[in-house]
Design an enzyme around this catalytic site. Sequence first.
Site, PDB file in Angstrom:
ATOM      1  N   HIS A 290       0.869  -1.181   0.000  1.00  0.00           N
ATOM      2  CA  HIS A 290       0.000   0.000   0.000  1.00  0.00           C
ATOM      3  C   HIS A 290       0.905   1.230   0.000  1.00  0.00           C
ATOM      4  O   HIS A 290       1.509   1.565   1.018  1.00  0.00           O
ATOM      5  CB  HIS A 290      -0.905  -0.022   1.232  1.00  0.00           C
ATOM      6  CG  HIS A 290      -1.813  -1.215   1.255  1.00  0.00           C
ATOM      7  ND1 HIS A 290      -2.232  -1.832   2.403  1.00  0.00           N
ATOM      8  CD2 HIS A 290      -2.373  -1.893   0.218  1.00  0.00           C
ATOM      9  CE1 HIS A 290      -3.029  -2.840   2.078  1.00  0.00           C
ATOM     10  NE2 HIS A 290      -3.123  -2.911   0.764  1.00  0.00           N
TER      11      HIS A 290
ATOM     12  N   GLU B 281       1.300   4.151   2.589  1.00  0.00           N
ATOM     13  CA  GLU B 281       1.751   3.847   3.944  1.00  0.00           C
ATOM     14  C   GLU B 281       3.276   3.997   3.992  1.00  0.00           C
ATOM     15  O   GLU B 281       4.035   3.032   4.138  1.00  0.00           O
ATOM     16  CB  GLU B 281       1.253   2.449   4.337  1.00  0.00           C
ATOM     17  CG  GLU B 281      -0.279   2.426   4.393  1.00  0.00           C
ATOM     18  CD  GLU B 281      -0.903   1.051   4.342  1.00  0.00           C
ATOM     19  OE1 GLU B 281      -2.139   0.961   4.195  1.00  0.00           O
ATOM     20  OE2 GLU B 281      -0.175   0.049   4.427  1.00  0.00           O
TER      21      GLU B 281
ATOM     22  N   HIS C 279       3.147  -2.220   7.103  1.00  0.00           N
ATOM     23  CA  HIS C 279       2.023  -1.342   6.721  1.00  0.00           C
ATOM     24  C   HIS C 279       1.857  -0.193   7.704  1.00  0.00           C
ATOM     25  O   HIS C 279       2.482  -0.157   8.761  1.00  0.00           O
ATOM     26  CB  HIS C 279       0.717  -2.156   6.724  1.00  0.00           C
ATOM     27  CG  HIS C 279       0.597  -3.129   5.620  1.00  0.00           C
ATOM     28  ND1 HIS C 279      -0.233  -2.942   4.540  1.00  0.00           N
ATOM     29  CD2 HIS C 279       1.211  -4.322   5.412  1.00  0.00           C
ATOM     30  CE1 HIS C 279      -0.130  -3.974   3.718  1.00  0.00           C
ATOM     31  NE2 HIS C 279       0.744  -4.829   4.221  1.00  0.00           N
TER      32      HIS C 279
ATOM     33  N   GLU D 118       1.666  -3.204  11.644  1.00  0.00           N
ATOM     34  CA  GLU D 118       0.891  -1.974  11.415  1.00  0.00           C
ATOM     35  C   GLU D 118       1.384  -0.860  12.340  1.00  0.00           C
ATOM     36  O   GLU D 118       1.424  -1.030  13.557  1.00  0.00           O
ATOM     37  CB  GLU D 118      -0.600  -2.221  11.687  1.00  0.00           C
ATOM     38  CG  GLU D 118      -1.249  -3.231  10.746  1.00  0.00           C
ATOM     39  CD  GLU D 118      -1.619  -2.671   9.377  1.00  0.00           C
ATOM     40  OE1 GLU D 118      -1.445  -1.441   9.175  1.00  0.00           O
ATOM     41  OE2 GLU D 118      -2.077  -3.449   8.519  1.00  0.00           O
TER      42      GLU D 118
HETATM   43 ZN    ZN Z   1      -1.674  -1.426   4.373  1.00  0.00          ZN
END
Ligand code: ZN
Length: 369
Positions: free
Chosen positions: A164, A167, A257, A333
């Site tokens: 992504h 990010e 992420h 994350e």
């Molecule tokens: Zn992500």
Amino acid sequence: MTITINAAFDSGNIVVDAIDGTSARLSIRKDRDSDFFQWFHFRVSCAVGDALELAITGLDASAYPDGWPRYAARASYDRDCWFRLDTSYDAGTLTIRHTAESPVLYIAYFAPFSMERHHDLVASIAECEGVTYRCLGTSLEGQPIDCLEMGNGDTQVWLYARQHPGESMAEWWIEGALEKLTDPADPHARSLLKKCRFHIVPNMNPDGSCRGHLRTNFAGVNLNREWDNPTAARSPEVLCVRNAMDETGVDWAMDVHGDEAIPAVFIAGFEGIPSLKPEQLQKYKAFQTALAANTPDFQVELGYSESAPGKANLSMSTTQLAERFGAVSMTIEMPFKDNDDLPDPVAGWSPERSKLLAHACLATLDQML
Ligand code: ZN
């Protein structure tokens, strides 16, 4: 004097709807061929002392509306030091207020990690003793999918980031990991390089990164939903990495992420895969517990809910690698907001914190092996 706003540069994204003096009404362009939008990055030219008021509208339709309350936009005058701006959110509009201290100000969703910095990083790490560079393939727009490899052990460790592209903290994490692993004075690095072979992909989605996307590649495809069936037409970025993984096998994997809504650092695992083995899950849980002991930036209370037995979505990399290789795999994350346990009112969650988290993850991995 009227301000000007521009986003025609690497990872730039903003639409200027109206400008009136030192105020502007703005919106965010969708990722190409998709409905996702959340990442923004633009430049304001103004006069020193201007009281800027910038309203980004339409955010109730953004990818993560929960990401806006208690969020603060990041800014920089020198594109090196990034700080939080006075930011409020109400009814789909994010309002940023700042008195300009210099005639050029950059504003972004999070401190950007540019493609130029990516190329500097790959080139400088590739020069280090004991490092092998491999180009695993190319993106839809022809950019290299870079992989840096090091270590002489049998345990195959894959670290990869920016599926992504918005990010950007994920590539700051990778920079921290690469700096630690190539530091000859670092005891964890020396130990890990004896035990492991590392395969590190700093940026899985260079096209989305350049284009200022939040979540998808050039074709509007979310790469982290392609791992069960990547194709050359839609997701060559995933296909080339998964093919390389099939050659080496995967024992441990970290997919890095950022999370828009949750103000904490957490990991997500693979509890719902069909072939789940008790020792595989036990290693994941032990890593999670040890990481929480190793850094106060990590916690285990907040995070995603676990999928039910047998119900994992195998199109995601973490679950696919756990199922395919029996790997201990995890999604790491980091927050766009801040780590509420240890908030930093000036910087918020930052590149520096992201890099230090990578150091803690590697030290913890060393402990586990
Ligand atoms: Zn992500």
